[in-house]
Design a protein around this motif. Sequence first.
Motif, mmCIF file in Angstrom:
data_model
loop_
_atom_site.group_PDB
_atom_site.id
_atom_site.type_symbol
_atom_site.label_atom_id
_atom_site.label_comp_id
_atom_site.label_asym_id
_atom_site.label_seq_id
_atom_site.Cartn_x
_atom_site.Cartn_y
_atom_site.Cartn_z
ATOM 1 N N LEU A 17 -65.946 2.920 -35.763
ATOM 2 C CA LEU A 17 -67.115 2.168 -36.230
ATOM 3 C C LEU A 17 -66.748 1.184 -37.341
ATOM 4 C CD1 LEU A 17 -69.855 4.959 -36.233
ATOM 5 C CD2 LEU A 17 -69.180 3.407 -34.399
ATOM 6 N N GLY A 18 -65.571 0.587 -37.244
ATOM 7 C CA GLY A 18 -65.152 -0.414 -38.216
ATOM 8 C C GLY A 18 -64.389 0.131 -39.397
ATOM 9 N N ILE A 19 -64.301 1.453 -39.532
ATOM 10 C CA ILE A 19 -63.535 2.079 -40.604
ATOM 11 C C ILE A 19 -62.195 2.534 -40.039
ATOM 12 C CG2 ILE A 19 -63.475 3.919 -42.329
ATOM 13 C CD1 ILE A 19 -65.591 1.718 -42.802
ATOM 14 N N HIS A 20 -61.117 2.187 -40.726
ATOM 15 C CA HIS A 20 -59.773 2.450 -40.226
ATOM 16 C C HIS A 20 -59.276 3.792 -40.761
ATOM 17 C CE1 HIS A 20 -59.343 -2.225 -39.978
ATOM 18 N NE2 HIS A 20 -60.267 -1.741 -39.167
ATOM 19 N N VAL A 21 -59.398 4.814 -39.940
ATOM 20 C CA VAL A 21 -59.057 6.185 -40.319
ATOM 21 C C VAL A 21 -57.583 6.432 -39.997
ATOM 22 C CG1 VAL A 21 -59.612 8.627 -40.011
ATOM 23 C CG2 VAL A 21 -61.428 6.895 -39.844
ATOM 24 N N SER A 22 -56.865 7.014 -40.945
ATOM 25 C CA SER A 22 -55.428 7.236 -40.785
ATOM 26 C C SER A 22 -55.142 8.328 -39.760
ATOM 27 C CB SER A 22 -54.799 7.632 -42.125
ATOM 28 O OG SER A 22 -54.997 6.628 -43.097
ATOM 29 N N VAL A 23 -54.103 8.100 -38.973
ATOM 30 C CA VAL A 23 -53.622 9.102 -38.025
ATOM 31 C C VAL A 23 -52.697 10.032 -38.806
ATOM 32 C CG1 VAL A 23 -52.310 9.517 -35.920
ATOM 33 C CG2 VAL A 23 -53.798 7.497 -36.104
ATOM 34 N N THR A 24 -53.228 11.178 -39.188
ATOM 35 C CA THR A 24 -52.484 12.069 -40.068
ATOM 36 C C THR A 24 -52.950 13.498 -39.856
ATOM 37 O OG1 THR A 24 -51.750 12.372 -42.376
ATOM 38 C CG2 THR A 24 -54.075 11.816 -42.025
ATOM 39 N N ASN A 25 -52.304 14.414 -40.538
ATOM 40 C CA ASN A 25 -52.716 15.811 -40.596
ATOM 41 C C ASN A 25 -52.314 16.322 -41.975
ATOM 42 O OD1 ASN A 25 -49.893 16.514 -40.421
ATOM 43 N ND2 ASN A 25 -50.047 16.245 -38.196
ATOM 44 N N LEU A 26 -52.518 17.589 -42.254
ATOM 45 C CA LEU A 26 -52.278 18.083 -43.608
ATOM 46 C C LEU A 26 -50.809 17.963 -44.002
ATOM 47 C CD1 LEU A 26 -53.680 19.289 -46.059
ATOM 48 C CD2 LEU A 26 -53.329 21.564 -45.078
ATOM 49 N N GLY A 70 -54.226 3.583 -49.276
ATOM 50 C CA GLY A 70 -52.944 4.104 -48.834
ATOM 51 C C GLY A 70 -53.118 5.023 -47.644
ATOM 52 N N LEU A 71 -54.147 5.864 -47.700
ATOM 53 C CA LEU A 71 -54.557 6.718 -46.590
ATOM 54 C C LEU A 71 -56.077 6.867 -46.621
ATOM 55 C CD1 LEU A 71 -52.055 9.757 -46.696
ATOM 56 C CD2 LEU A 71 -52.204 8.054 -44.859
ATOM 57 N N THR A 72 -56.687 6.886 -45.458
ATOM 58 C CA THR A 72 -58.075 7.296 -45.310
ATOM 59 C C THR A 72 -58.053 8.467 -44.344
ATOM 60 O OG1 THR A 72 -59.054 5.145 -45.807
ATOM 61 C CG2 THR A 72 -60.358 6.626 -44.437
ATOM 62 N N VAL A 73 -58.099 9.676 -44.890
ATOM 63 C CA VAL A 73 -57.831 10.866 -44.081
ATOM 64 C C VAL A 73 -59.121 11.419 -43.480
ATOM 65 C CG1 VAL A 73 -55.799 11.412 -45.471
ATOM 66 C CG2 VAL A 73 -57.981 12.493 -46.025
ATOM 67 N N PRO A 74 -59.030 12.044 -42.298
ATOM 68 C CA PRO A 74 -60.216 12.545 -41.595
ATOM 69 C C PRO A 74 -60.659 13.918 -42.090
ATOM 70 C CG PRO A 74 -58.288 12.878 -40.220
ATOM 71 C CD PRO A 74 -57.811 12.183 -41.473
ATOM 72 N N ASP A 75 -61.679 13.934 -42.930
ATOM 73 C CA ASP A 75 -62.245 15.203 -43.406
ATOM 74 C C ASP A 75 -63.481 15.494 -42.565
ATOM 75 O OD1 ASP A 75 -63.299 17.357 -44.690
ATOM 76 O OD2 ASP A 75 -63.684 16.354 -46.583
ATOM 77 N N GLY A 76 -63.265 15.998 -41.375
ATOM 78 C CA GLY A 76 -64.372 16.263 -40.460
ATOM 79 C C GLY A 76 -63.880 16.188 -39.032
ATOM 80 N N MET A 77 -64.247 17.173 -38.227
ATOM 81 C CA MET A 77 -63.773 17.214 -36.855
ATOM 82 C C MET A 77 -64.251 16.046 -36.006
ATOM 83 S SD MET A 77 -61.609 19.583 -36.775
ATOM 84 C CE MET A 77 -61.282 19.471 -35.011
ATOM 85 N N PRO A 78 -65.451 15.483 -36.213
ATOM 86 C CA PRO A 78 -65.821 14.316 -35.415
ATOM 87 C C PRO A 78 -64.828 13.156 -35.542
ATOM 88 C CG PRO A 78 -67.765 15.230 -36.453
ATOM 89 C CD PRO A 78 -66.589 15.969 -37.029
ATOM 90 N N LEU A 79 -64.265 12.964 -36.726
ATOM 91 C CA LEU A 79 -63.283 11.889 -36.885
ATOM 92 C C LEU A 79 -61.957 12.259 -36.228
ATOM 93 C CD1 LEU A 79 -63.950 10.671 -40.535
ATOM 94 C CD2 LEU A 79 -65.108 10.094 -38.405
ATOM 95 N N VAL A 80 -61.621 13.548 -36.277
ATOM 96 C CA VAL A 80 -60.409 14.006 -35.579
ATOM 97 C C VAL A 80 -60.564 13.778 -34.078
ATOM 98 C CG1 VAL A 80 -58.999 16.018 -35.003
ATOM 99 C CG2 VAL A 80 -59.828 15.682 -37.354
ATOM 100 N N TRP A 81 -61.716 14.175 -33.530
ATOM 101 C CA TRP A 81 -61.940 13.991 -32.097
ATOM 102 C C TRP A 81 -61.933 12.512 -31.730
ATOM 103 C CZ3 TRP A 81 -66.519 17.819 -32.746
ATOM 104 C CH2 TRP A 81 -66.023 19.121 -32.784
#
Length: 258
Positions: A17-26, A70-81
């Motif tokens: 939705l226009g926000i660039h979420v980083s492909v990352t994990n813990l 530097g990172l926009t990390v996914p805190d939420g499973m909807p963003l992971v999916w």
Amino acid sequence: MTDLQAEPTTAARVDVLGIHVSVTNLDHTVGTFAGWIERGARQLVCVTDMNALLHARADARLTEVYNTSGLTVPDGMPLVWAGQRAGFEEMDRVAGPDLLERVLAEAAERGWTQYFYGGAEGVADELRERFQERHPALKVVGVECPPYRALTDAEDAETVARMNEARPDIVWVGLGAPKQERWMADHRDRLNATILIGVGAAFDFHTGRLDRAPYWMQRAGLEWSYRLYKEPRRLWKRYVLGIPRFLLGVLRHPPRAL
């Protein structure tokens, strides 16, 4: 010391939705932090869930902060999916409380210094006490609970001076989204700390002021329902209105790799 490899300072991103979420994990996120601290690369980190993402996409300045972090990390499973739908199977949740706990354990071994900024009166002090009991070698060089009102210019300058004098490697900002992201953007160039990271309610979770959902609910993407059950008056609009907006948005504009 854990077997942690310093990761490159950049990561792939997914447009949600226009926000660039980083492909990352813990693991990758903590390794990236290690690389930044080794290099002295000053960075800003956004920890975003569905609600924070919806706030960000509605505000041009916040969109810029999230998309140039530097990172926009996914805190939420909807963003992971969303990321996995775009083809990144390695993407996983990086929840603020989990990231705080993992990084502080690593920091105790590596000597990284911390500064806690945010929370209600006494929360940051209690957070320091709890983690130093768990990790006696942990170096917390400052704690501060700012007032809810806007600081005056003089007060803000004093805060910057205190932080720079303390010389933390990481400043943890617990002001809640989107206030913490605006604060970090305003202060990134004024602070010498390597990493500024906004972790929302993580301070309250770790000091017992808020309860986390059971792990199975977190992984199933149902943590929102647990929080709504706990705080219906405060959170009903966030979820009753936000979830349909998010789902409709990703149906109309499927996530895509950048």
